[in-house]
Design a protein around this motif. Sequence first.
Motif, mmCIF file in Angstrom:
data_model
loop_
_atom_site.group_PDB
_atom_site.id
_atom_site.type_symbol
_atom_site.label_atom_id
_atom_site.label_comp_id
_atom_site.label_asym_id
_atom_site.label_seq_id
_atom_site.Cartn_x
_atom_site.Cartn_y
_atom_site.Cartn_z
ATOM 1 N N ARG A 229 0.816 -1.217 0.000
ATOM 2 C CA ARG A 229 0.000 0.000 0.000
ATOM 3 C C ARG A 229 0.848 1.264 0.000
ATOM 4 O O ARG A 229 0.365 2.365 0.310
ATOM 5 C CB ARG A 229 -1.017 0.000 1.150
ATOM 6 N N SER A 251 -1.290 -4.374 -8.172
ATOM 7 C CA SER A 251 -1.939 -5.345 -7.306
ATOM 8 C C SER A 251 -0.955 -6.420 -6.865
ATOM 9 O O SER A 251 -0.790 -6.684 -5.672
ATOM 10 C CB SER A 251 -3.126 -5.934 -8.072
ATOM 11 N N SER A 255 -0.708 -3.985 -3.676
ATOM 12 C CA SER A 255 -1.731 -2.920 -3.674
ATOM 13 C C SER A 255 -1.085 -1.544 -3.595
ATOM 14 O O SER A 255 -1.440 -0.709 -2.763
ATOM 15 C CB SER A 255 -2.715 -3.104 -2.505
#
Length: 322
Positions: A229, A251, A255
């Motif tokens: 992230r 992804s 992510s």
Amino acid sequence: MQAIQILTTGSADVLTLRDLPTPTPGPGEALIRIEASGVNFIDTYFREGRYPAQLPYTLGQEASGIVLSVAPDVTTVKPGDRVAWCLVPGTYAQLTVAPADRLVAIPDHVSFQQAAAAILQGMTAHYLAHSTYPIQSGDEVLIHAGAGGTGLLLIQMAKARGARVFTTVSTKEKAALARAAGADEIILYTQEDFVAKVKTLTQGKGLPVVYDSVGKSTFEQSLQCLQPRGLLVLFGGASGAVPPFDLIRLSTMGSLFITRPTLKNYVATRADLEARAKDVFDGVANGTLKLRLEHTYPLTDAARAHRDLESRNTTGKLLLIP
Ligand code: NDP
């Protein structure tokens, strides 16, 4: 008046000194005598044709100077005012016109050279550290090209917000400058694998954010430095443009996020422009934001300035003095 124009796109050889008529301010504009013009990497993109421009085109989009006259509808500045501005083309020149609502006043304790050196790269570093990814105390951040004009300012702002700063540079001399600006971990990316180094220094964790202005030669590895992230802030391409990218990889790599920001959108309103310019100029005036002004050229030497910048021979800011 003299100006540096391009009549065709190409190498630094296409920069041409020309005599042009004195421009006349149109509605909402001011005529300004330029005291110093900043040289920025983006100028080389326009010169090369990487960014489109209508030719002939006067290069440069950052300067400081004195207002000489204003259009009848302008009330915010007047002749004699000391002003700085950026993102308005045409600053490699002795005189120019600019929209009055893009001009900011230069505080008394900031010189023309400091103002021209700080406004574009300083506000860039400001939005990157405060808005694109608002750095929090304790964040570990990677800033590429840490001894460059933008890099040295971004290191200082990231440190002021409490970050542990990792930076990449190409030489030992540049490493010393990045260290003096406050960087904690300096990686010679021309000799060392910066992904491996970042992973070691973060105990395998990776980083929440990478600020990448180098582009083509660092992009893939910058993604690999991120924690799940994490955010890649791709804000330039000094080594070339990044090729097309398959989004599914964000992804599979955890992510991840990527943004491709540009200063224009972070100073779009007058309030944003004034607030960022004030923070930057206050920092210059009170000494908390240090500028490196080692590269000053006469306007007629603009081509040499471009060659120096592109051959990675410069540190800090380059200025043209008309
Ligand atoms: P710099 O003074 O940082 O000069 C560029 C630096 O990039 C060089 O000194 C060099 O540092 C590094 N570099 C790495 N690879 C190359 C290469 N192949 N050729 C040339 N340089 C290379 O320039 P600026 O501060 O003017 O701009 C830095 C970057 O920030 C640019 O990409 C520019 O487009 C971008 N920028 C983006 C803005 C935005 O809003 N998106 C606004 C302002 C700037 P080293 O030798 O240490 O590798």
